[in-house]
Design an enzyme around this catalytic site. Structure first.
Site, PDB file in Angstrom:
ATOM      1  N   ARG A   1      -5.682  -3.212  -2.609  1.00  9.82           N
ATOM      2  CA  ARG A   1      -4.376  -3.626  -2.068  1.00  9.82           C
ATOM      3  C   ARG A   1      -4.668  -4.487  -0.844  1.00  9.82           C
ATOM      4  O   ARG A   1      -4.680  -4.012   0.280  1.00  9.82           O
ATOM      5  CB  ARG A   1      -3.520  -2.400  -1.710  1.00  9.82           C
ATOM      6  CG  ARG A   1      -3.024  -1.678  -2.962  1.00  9.82           C
ATOM      7  CD  ARG A   1      -2.287  -0.421  -2.618  1.00  9.82           C
ATOM      8  NE  ARG A   1      -1.004  -0.667  -1.965  1.00  9.82           N
ATOM      9  CZ  ARG A   1      -0.278   0.282  -1.385  1.00  9.82           C
ATOM     10  NH1 ARG A   1      -0.715   1.530  -1.369  1.00  9.82           N
ATOM     11  NH2 ARG A   1       0.865   0.002  -0.819  1.00  9.82           N
ATOM     12  N   PRO A   2      -4.891  -5.777  -1.084  1.00  4.88           N
ATOM     13  CA  PRO A   2      -5.341  -6.645   0.004  1.00  4.88           C
ATOM     14  C   PRO A   2      -4.271  -6.870   1.079  1.00  4.88           C
ATOM     15  O   PRO A   2      -3.086  -6.624   0.836  1.00  4.88           O
ATOM     16  CB  PRO A   2      -5.653  -7.968  -0.712  1.00  4.88           C
ATOM     17  CG  PRO A   2      -4.833  -7.945  -1.957  1.00  4.88           C
ATOM     18  CD  PRO A   2      -4.687  -6.502  -2.341  1.00  4.88           C
TER      19      PRO A   2
ATOM     20  N   ASP B   1       7.341   1.721  -7.690  1.00 11.91           N
ATOM     21  CA  ASP B   1       7.289   3.100  -7.184  1.00 11.91           C
ATOM     22  C   ASP B   1       8.043   4.085  -8.077  1.00 11.91           C
ATOM     23  O   ASP B   1       8.053   5.284  -7.803  1.00 11.91           O
ATOM     24  CB  ASP B   1       7.835   3.158  -5.743  1.00 11.91           C
ATOM     25  CG  ASP B   1       6.942   2.418  -4.766  1.00 11.91           C
ATOM     26  OD1 ASP B   1       5.777   2.166  -5.103  1.00 11.91           O
ATOM     27  OD2 ASP B   1       7.421   2.073  -3.670  1.00 11.91           O
TER      28      ASP B   1
ATOM     29  N   LEU C   1      -2.508 -11.855   2.978  1.00  8.82           N
ATOM     30  CA  LEU C   1      -1.302 -12.632   3.306  1.00  8.82           C
ATOM     31  C   LEU C   1      -0.869 -12.377   4.752  1.00  8.82           C
ATOM     32  O   LEU C   1      -0.432 -13.294   5.444  1.00  8.82           O
ATOM     33  CB  LEU C   1      -0.161 -12.274   2.349  1.00  8.82           C
ATOM     34  CG  LEU C   1      -0.415 -12.575   0.866  1.00  8.82           C
ATOM     35  CD1 LEU C   1       0.723 -12.019   0.012  1.00  8.82           C
ATOM     36  CD2 LEU C   1      -0.555 -14.076   0.629  1.00  8.82           C
TER      37      LEU C   1
ATOM     38  N   ARG D   1       3.349  13.339   1.379  1.00  9.13           N
ATOM     39  CA  ARG D   1       3.330  12.095   2.155  1.00  9.13           C
ATOM     40  C   ARG D   1       4.679  11.390   2.084  1.00  9.13           C
ATOM     41  O   ARG D   1       5.091  10.753   3.045  1.00  9.13           O
ATOM     42  CB  ARG D   1       2.251  11.143   1.613  1.00  9.13           C
ATOM     43  CG  ARG D   1       0.855  11.557   1.942  1.00  9.13           C
ATOM     44  CD  ARG D   1      -0.104  10.484   1.529  1.00  9.13           C
ATOM     45  NE  ARG D   1       0.256   9.204   2.132  1.00  9.13           N
ATOM     46  CZ  ARG D   1      -0.369   8.061   1.932  1.00  9.13           C
ATOM     47  NH1 ARG D   1      -1.414   8.021   1.146  1.00  9.13           N
ATOM     48  NH2 ARG D   1       0.022   6.955   2.521  1.00  9.13           N
TER      49      ARG D   1
ATOM     50  N   LYS E   1      11.424   6.550   3.248  1.00  4.66           N
ATOM     51  CA  LYS E   1      10.077   6.520   3.841  1.00  4.66           C
ATOM     52  C   LYS E   1       9.675   5.084   4.188  1.00  4.66           C
ATOM     53  O   LYS E   1       9.242   4.802   5.313  1.00  4.66           O
ATOM     54  CB  LYS E   1       9.069   7.112   2.840  1.00  4.66           C
ATOM     55  CG  LYS E   1       7.625   6.822   3.201  1.00  4.66           C
ATOM     56  CD  LYS E   1       6.646   7.336   2.168  1.00  4.66           C
ATOM     57  CE  LYS E   1       6.386   6.454   0.994  1.00  4.66           C
ATOM     58  NZ  LYS E   1       5.315   5.472   1.134  1.00  4.66           N
ATOM     59  N   ASN E   2       9.784   4.185   3.228  1.00  7.59           N
ATOM     60  CA  ASN E   2       9.241   2.849   3.453  1.00  7.59           C
ATOM     61  C   ASN E   2      10.067   2.020   4.429  1.00  7.59           C
ATOM     62  O   ASN E   2       9.570   1.025   4.965  1.00  7.59           O
ATOM     63  CB  ASN E   2       9.039   2.110   2.120  1.00  7.59           C
ATOM     64  CG  ASN E   2       7.881   2.715   1.348  1.00  7.59           C
ATOM     65  OD1 ASN E   2       7.076   3.462   1.909  1.00  7.59           O
ATOM     66  ND2 ASN E   2       7.800   2.405   0.059  1.00  7.59           N
TER      67      ASN E   2
ATOM     68  N   CYS F   1      -7.434   1.774  -2.260  1.00  9.85           N
ATOM     69  CA  CYS F   1      -6.388   2.784  -2.407  1.00  9.85           C
ATOM     70  C   CYS F   1      -6.622   3.465  -3.743  1.00  9.85           C
ATOM     71  O   CYS F   1      -7.390   2.984  -4.564  1.00  9.85           O
ATOM     72  CB  CYS F   1      -5.051   2.090  -2.255  1.00  9.85           C
ATOM     73  SG  CYS F   1      -3.830   2.378  -3.462  1.00  9.85           S
TER      74      CYS F   1
HETATM   75  N1  EPU Z   1      -0.560  -8.459  -1.972  1.00 14.97           N
HETATM   76  C1  EPU Z   1      -1.556  -9.382  -1.809  1.00 14.97           C
HETATM   77  N2  EPU Z   1      -1.941  -9.691  -0.530  1.00 14.97           N
HETATM   78  C2  EPU Z   1      -1.353  -9.146   0.562  1.00 14.97           C
HETATM   79  C3  EPU Z   1      -0.329  -8.206   0.384  1.00 14.97           C
HETATM   80  C4  EPU Z   1       0.054  -7.882  -0.904  1.00 14.97           C
HETATM   81  O1  EPU Z   1      -2.112  -9.913  -2.769  1.00 14.97           O
HETATM   82  O2  EPU Z   1      -1.742  -9.492   1.686  1.00 14.97           O
HETATM   83  C5  EPU Z   1      -0.124  -8.102  -3.344  1.00 14.97           C
HETATM   84  C6  EPU Z   1      -0.401  -6.647  -3.676  1.00 14.97           C
HETATM   85  O3  EPU Z   1      -1.706  -6.451  -4.143  1.00 14.97           O
HETATM   86  C7  EPU Z   1       0.658  -6.351  -4.718  1.00 14.97           C
HETATM   87  C8  EPU Z   1       1.833  -7.211  -4.265  1.00 14.97           C
HETATM   88  O4  EPU Z   1       1.288  -8.177  -3.379  1.00 14.97           O
HETATM   89  O5  EPU Z   1       0.236  -6.790  -5.987  1.00 14.97           O
HETATM   90  C9  EPU Z   1       2.944  -6.466  -3.558  1.00 14.97           C
HETATM   91  O6  EPU Z   1       2.397  -5.663  -2.530  1.00 14.97           O
HETATM   92  P1  EPU Z   1       3.202  -5.390  -1.195  1.00 14.97           P
HETATM   93  O7  EPU Z   1       2.507  -6.061  -0.067  1.00 14.97           O
HETATM   94  O8  EPU Z   1       4.635  -5.727  -1.424  1.00 14.97           O
HETATM   95  O9  EPU Z   1       3.037  -3.825  -1.012  1.00 14.97           O
HETATM   96  P2  EPU Z   1       2.927  -3.014   0.339  1.00 14.97           P
HETATM   97  O10 EPU Z   1       3.736  -3.648   1.390  1.00 14.97           O
HETATM   98  O11 EPU Z   1       1.509  -2.705   0.615  1.00 14.97           O
HETATM   99  C10 EPU Z   1       5.038  -1.555  -0.152  1.00 14.97           C
HETATM  100  C11 EPU Z   1       5.334  -0.088  -0.249  1.00 14.97           C
HETATM  101  C12 EPU Z   1       4.706   0.474  -1.505  1.00 14.97           C
HETATM  102  C13 EPU Z   1       5.256  -0.281  -2.712  1.00 14.97           C
HETATM  103  C14 EPU Z   1       5.029  -1.790  -2.558  1.00 14.97           C
HETATM  104  C15 EPU Z   1       5.660  -2.612  -3.652  1.00 14.97           C
HETATM  105  C16 EPU Z   1       5.483   0.535   2.058  1.00 14.97           C
HETATM  106  C17 EPU Z   1       4.923   1.292   3.199  1.00 14.97           C
HETATM  107  N3  EPU Z   1       4.808   0.581   0.921  1.00 14.97           N
HETATM  108  O12 EPU Z   1       3.622  -1.656  -0.102  1.00 14.97           O
HETATM  109  O13 EPU Z   1       5.126   1.826  -1.579  1.00 14.97           O
HETATM  110  O14 EPU Z   1       4.628   0.154  -3.895  1.00 14.97           O
HETATM  111  O15 EPU Z   1       5.567  -2.223  -1.291  1.00 14.97           O
HETATM  112  O16 EPU Z   1       7.018  -2.414  -3.698  1.00 14.97           O
HETATM  113  O17 EPU Z   1       6.538  -0.067   2.180  1.00 14.97           O
HETATM  114  C18 EPU Z   1       4.984   4.062  -2.247  1.00 14.97           C
HETATM  115  O18 EPU Z   1       5.963   4.304  -1.524  1.00 14.97           O
HETATM  116  O19 EPU Z   1       4.534   4.899  -3.086  1.00 14.97           O
HETATM  117  C19 EPU Z   1       4.314   2.778  -2.126  1.00 14.97           C
HETATM  118  C20 EPU Z   1       3.069   2.573  -2.546  1.00 14.97           C
END
Ligand code: EPU
Length: 421
Positions: free
Chosen positions: A121-122, A305, A125, A397, A22-23, A116
């Site tokens: 989940r900011p 996850d 970045l 999902r 999925k991701n 969320c």
């Molecule tokens: N973070 C920030 N600022 C940002 C982005 C992230 O502080 O601008 C923090 C987040 O709050 C978190 C950490 O960085 O503490 C990692 O978050 P990340 O950005 O890596 O997560 P994401 O890209 O939003 C993806 C997966 C998630 C998975 C996370 C961590 C996708 C579509 N989603 O989310 O998948 O948990 O990486 O591995 O790729 C799931 O499949 O159930 C799922 C939630």
């Protein structure tokens, strides 16, 4: 809304094919926006987040065919540069269209994703990096409005290694002017899958699989084809389904390197695991389930996850284990539901302390998010009696008809459709 009814206590046994990730799909699909023409994504899973991304790309003007597991996306006539709230609120990964739209069209308007189910989940970045690349970003009426006549290469450092920010900036930088360096980049396999697809499209990227990506912007990219890597989280969930029911399973079409940490933890917990080519075999039939601590971290660490599913497994261990989530501090919505099934779990800050119990007892439980739902299904498979898992739309999902895979493996699980679930 559908629910699952599970008659627990049946051992999982047999072999099953792992679907595409999925991701990975959710990053590969928006990447097709970078080049006009038709790209093909092979091994795309048929699950609801993919359908949500299809709706969003179609809204932007893409023409899409989805046959079996091959997704063909034609981005020749993109007519709209706005990702509306109705799509983004359903799926945060919609924010992935920001980088490619801005890079190819110089402008994009994307709804802010908001909160969320398990806390903030900011996306700071993503936005700070785009600003560093010369984009002007305004937050107006709940939308990110971004423009940049031409993005400029820049050196970026992410305070936190973020999958989404790395993906978005990678997609933005391949068409930027000059060199972009992403420090502390994500090395999750889904990002590698994306980077390799971008290279197929003509992008110049070095440092793949390392924490420093160097991208030399090019003037244009061409549509291309790629395969989607197997879903390591679906694979891990199925392995735990076998472990928690003291069964045995053969996973087909999976590279064990994608989930080494999970496999090693399953061995520590007492499962026998063998890897042969693209197969993982797990035997838990005469296992004594040993309490095994985990702490989530970025790849190649134990994935956040898989945290909820691991918690479900540890509810039946012979002793106490601790499960710490260092990526998302509040991701414990499954805990009160597991407690309804008889689990003994206490959450202190970002750690669940799980005292193993002799057995779980079936009850009605409520899904709150994707991986929480998976943990409830796993607990239901092991519980005595009947478990009803309500609101399985969360599960749909991110898993491709998981109940059908579990049925093939001998589980008694059925989907019941109805309004009130
Ligand atoms: N973070 C920030 N600022 C940002 C982005 C992230 O502080 O601008 C923090 C987040 O709050 C978190 C950490 O960085 O503490 C990692 O978050 P990340 O950005 O890596 O997560 P994401 O890209 O939003 C993806 C997966 C998630 C998975 C996370 C961590 C996708 C579509 N989603 O989310 O998948 O948990 O990486 O591995 O790729 C799931 O499949 O159930 C799922 C939630």
């Amino acid at each position: 809304m559908d629910k699952f009814i599970i008659n627990g206590g049946k051992r999982i046994s047999g072999s099953v094919e792992v679907s595409g990730a999925k991701n990975a799909s959710l990053a590969l699909m928006p990447a097709t926006l970078l080049a006009p023409g038709k790209s093909s994504l092979i091994n795309t899973p048929r699950l609801n987040d993919v359908y949500t991304m299809i709706k969003l790309l179609t809204h932007l003007g893409a023409e899409i065919e989805f046959n079996d597991h091959t997704l063909k996306i034609d981005t020749s006539n993109i007519t709209d540069l706005t990702a509306p709230y109705e799509h983004v609120k359903k799926m945060r990964a919609s924010v992935y269209v920001l980088g490619p739209l801005l890079a190819r069209y110089g402008r994009a308007k994307v709804s802010l994703p908001g909160g969320c189910a398990w806390g903030p989940r900011p996306i700071n970045l993503h936005l700070e990096a785009l600003e560093k690349m010369g984009a002007e970003i305004n937050l107006i009426d709940g939308y990110i409005e971004a423009k940049a006549e031409k993005l400029k290469g820049a050196e970026i450092y992410f305070d936190v290694s973020s999958v989404g920010a790395t993906g978005n900036i990678l997609m933005a930088s391949v068409l930027a002017e000059g060199t972009t360096i992403i420090n502390n980049a994500s090395i999750e396999p889904e990002i590698t899958n994306l980077a390799e697809f971008l290279i197929n499209m003509g992008a110049k990227i070095e440092g793949i699989r390392t924490k420093t990506l160097v991208i030399e912007g090019v003037d244009a990219l061409s549509p291309s084809d790629t395969g989607t890597i197997p879903d390591r989280i679906e694979a891990g969930t199925l392995l735990i389904a076998a472990a928690v029911t003291k069964g045995n399973i053969v996973l087909e079409n999976i590279d064990s390197g994608l989930l080494r940490a999970v496999v090693l933890k399953l061995e520590s917990a007492g499962c026998k695991v063998n890897v042969l080519g693209n197969q993982i075999m797990l035997d838990a039939s005469d296992m004594n389930l040993t309490p095994t601590d985990v702490s989530t971290s970025i790849f190649p660490g134990f994935p956040t996850d898989m945290q909820a599913q691991w918690t479900a497994l540890m509810t039946l261990a012979n002793g106490t284990s601790s499960i710490k989530d260092t990526i998302y501090y509040d991701r414990f919505k499954h805990v009160p539901e597991l407690v309804r099934l008889g689990a003994d779990i206490n959450v202190v800050e970002n750690t669940a302390v799980v005292k193993g119990v002799k057995c779980l007892k079936g009850a009605k439980v409520m899904s709150t998010d994707l991986r929480a739902s998976a943990s409830l299904v796993l607990a239901g498979l092991a519980a005595e009696g009947t478990t009803e898992v309500l609101r399985v739309y969360h599960l749909d999902r991110g898993y491709q008809r998981i109940e059908e895979k579990l049925q093939l493996l001998g589980a008694e699980i059925k989907r019941v459709s109805g309004k009130e679930y």
